[in-house]
Design a protein around this motif. Structure first.
Motif, PDB file in Angstrom:
ATOM      1  N   UNK A  22     -12.599  41.410 -26.163  1.00  0.00           N
ATOM      2  CA  UNK A  22     -11.358  41.146 -25.430  1.00  0.00           C
ATOM      3  C   UNK A  22     -11.670  40.571 -24.052  1.00  0.00           C
ATOM      4  N   UNK A  23     -12.705  41.074 -23.395  1.00  0.00           N
ATOM      5  CA  UNK A  23     -13.096  40.565 -22.083  1.00  0.00           C
ATOM      6  C   UNK A  23     -13.546  39.102 -22.163  1.00  0.00           C
ATOM      7  N   UNK A  28     -12.253  33.525 -21.098  1.00  0.00           N
ATOM      8  CA  UNK A  28     -12.129  32.144 -21.583  1.00  0.00           C
ATOM      9  C   UNK A  28     -10.729  31.590 -21.321  1.00  0.00           C
ATOM     10  N   UNK A  29      -9.723  32.401 -21.526  1.00  0.00           N
ATOM     11  CA  UNK A  29      -8.343  31.971 -21.277  1.00  0.00           C
ATOM     12  C   UNK A  29      -8.146  31.662 -19.794  1.00  0.00           C
ATOM     13  N   UNK A  30      -8.719  32.499 -18.929  1.00  0.00           N
ATOM     14  CA  UNK A  30      -8.612  32.254 -17.490  1.00  0.00           C
ATOM     15  C   UNK A  30      -9.295  30.949 -17.109  1.00  0.00           C
ATOM     16  N   UNK A  35      -8.851  25.316 -15.437  1.00  0.00           N
ATOM     17  CA  UNK A  35      -9.120  23.902 -15.682  1.00  0.00           C
ATOM     18  C   UNK A  35      -7.817  23.114 -15.782  1.00  0.00           C
ATOM     19  N   UNK A  36      -6.858  23.630 -16.529  1.00  0.00           N
ATOM     20  CA  UNK A  36      -5.586  22.923 -16.703  1.00  0.00           C
ATOM     21  C   UNK A  36      -4.842  22.779 -15.377  1.00  0.00           C
ATOM     22  N   UNK A  37      -4.866  23.806 -14.550  1.00  0.00           N
ATOM     23  CA  UNK A  37      -4.215  23.714 -13.236  1.00  0.00           C
ATOM     24  C   UNK A  37      -4.911  22.675 -12.362  1.00  0.00           C
TER      25      UNK A  37
END
Length: 82
Positions: A22-23, A28-30, A35-37
């Motif tokens: 989960x970590x 990875x999501x963060x 990156x997208x921001x």
């Protein structure tokens, strides 16, 4: 009692493995969100710069058309106007 510790230990190890997984997913999501921001801000900045350049070009074109068409209407002006 030793027989009961084995399943408990296995469950604890599985719980830690799940938490680590989960970590990794959360991290990875963060990273993807960061990156997208960053990409969004970069694109907005570049588009704003491009918009300024296009606006300046449009003004120059309008100015040149006005100078050319200021003289009596010629074929050149008609092509610009129509």
């Amino acid at each position: 009692m030793a027989g009961q510790e084995d399943p408990v230990q296995r469950e604890i190890h599985q719980d830690w493995a799940n938490r680590e997984y989960i970590e990794v997913i959360t991290s990875s999501i963060k990273k993807i969100a960061d990156f997208l921001n960053s990409f969004d801000m970069s694109c907005r900045s570049r588009l704003a710069t491009l918009n300024e350049k296009l606006t300046a070009l449009e003004r120059r074109i309008e100015y040149i058309e006005a100078r050319v068409c200021f003289k009596p209407i010629t074929r050149v002006c008609r092509t610009f106007l129509f």
